[in-house]
Design a protein around this motif. Sequence first.
Motif, short mmCIF file in Angstrom:
data_model
loop_
_atom_site.label_atom_id
_atom_site.label_comp_id
_atom_site.label_asym_id
_atom_site.label_seq_id
_atom_site.Cartn_x
_atom_site.Cartn_y
_atom_site.Cartn_z
N THR A 196 -3.45 0.08 7.60
CA THR A 196 -2.11 0.47 7.18
C THR A 196 -1.86 1.92 7.57
N VAL A 197 -0.59 2.30 7.60
CA VAL A 197 -0.25 3.67 7.97
C VAL A 197 0.08 4.53 6.77
N ASP A 198 0.32 3.90 5.61
CA ASP A 198 0.68 4.67 4.42
C ASP A 198 0.52 3.80 3.19
N THR A 199 0.28 4.46 2.06
CA THR A 199 0.28 3.80 0.75
C THR A 199 1.28 4.53 -0.13
N VAL A 200 2.25 3.80 -0.64
CA VAL A 200 3.30 4.41 -1.47
C VAL A 200 3.47 3.58 -2.73
N PRO A 201 3.98 4.18 -3.80
CA PRO A 201 4.20 3.42 -5.03
C PRO A 201 5.06 2.20 -4.79
N ALA A 202 4.79 1.15 -5.56
CA ALA A 202 5.52 -0.10 -5.37
C ALA A 202 7.03 0.10 -5.47
N THR A 203 7.45 1.00 -6.33
CA THR A 203 8.89 1.22 -6.52
C THR A 203 9.54 1.84 -5.29
N ASN A 204 8.74 2.48 -4.44
CA ASN A 204 9.27 3.13 -3.23
C ASN A 204 8.95 2.35 -1.95
N LEU A 205 8.22 1.25 -2.08
CA LEU A 205 7.69 0.58 -0.89
C LEU A 205 8.79 0.11 0.06
N ILE A 206 9.75 -0.64 -0.43
CA ILE A 206 10.77 -1.19 0.44
C ILE A 206 11.61 -0.08 1.06
N ASP A 207 12.00 0.91 0.25
CA ASP A 207 12.79 2.03 0.80
C ASP A 207 12.01 2.77 1.87
N THR A 208 10.70 2.94 1.67
CA THR A 208 9.88 3.64 2.67
C THR A 208 9.81 2.83 3.96
N ALA A 209 9.61 1.53 3.84
CA ALA A 209 9.54 0.67 5.02
C ALA A 209 10.89 0.63 5.75
N LEU A 210 11.98 0.54 4.98
CA LEU A 210 13.31 0.53 5.60
C LEU A 210 13.61 1.85 6.30
N ALA A 211 13.18 2.95 5.69
CA ALA A 211 13.38 4.26 6.31
C ALA A 211 12.60 4.36 7.62
N LYS A 212 11.39 3.83 7.64
CA LYS A 212 10.60 3.84 8.87
C LYS A 212 11.26 2.97 9.94
#
Length: 278
Positions: A196-212
């Motif tokens: 994986t390239v990053d680990t983020v809190p579950a609450t931020n996961l989708i937003d982080t993936a969408l931002a990428k």
Amino acid sequence: MTAVRTDERQDGVVLVTIDRPHRRNALDPQTVAELHTVFADIAGRPEIRAVVITGAGSAFSAGADLKSTPEDFDRTEATPTAALLGAATSELARTMAAQELMASLFERIHRLRQPVIAAVNGAAVGGGFALTLACDIRIACPEATFGAVFIRHGVSACDMGTSYHLPRLVGASRAAELMLTGRVFDAEEALRIGLTVDTVPATNLIDTALAKAAEIAAHSPLAVWMTKETLWQNVDAPSLRHALDLENRTQVMCTATGDLHASFAAFRDHSTSRWKPL
């Protein structure tokens, strides 16, 4: 009832969600057929620039749905293999059809023109693990787990592209250990070994993936397509010379669009370049 939801964003990004939380998003033949349809549609729409795939609830995907039966496959058949699955009478024929249906889905995702990001929100084991490997980028939450677990059930861990993708992502020795033990490992280890390239809190996961995904979608459509295609082709390049030849031809082809000159002009003018569509 559909087992797959799609959410199209204004920035050319599509969020695909496997929506079977009651089965931990296990992949029964109907769900796989629906995913085939979704990704075939995405492949034919150049305005879609990047894809994020995730699972509903607390799991990404628990892999093949071992409790499904041929009778569960009673809606629109999406592929020739799905049709075979519905028509097959022998257990061997049904097993082969189901195997081909899922394996060809993962190949479709891997070969998709648009980059695909797996937002791993929980367990990704068996076929769910293979699905993450077929994606271009993986981002996980701390609760995510991974595992090539087929070997625990008396069959090979070499399944659904796992023996192809995993050694190329984490190295042959590491892949051998994971596949021969069938152990389930956590998000911390996945990040440490480069899966994986990053680990983020579950609450931020989708937003982080969408931002990428949006970050990728901001680039030239042809440049993104050729980068993904050339990258994965050169993973298998027999020599540096072959890789360089493919890169050189790809770069020359990309310059023919005029995007390079437009980008340089925008840089000089301190403006934003407008890319040509595919």
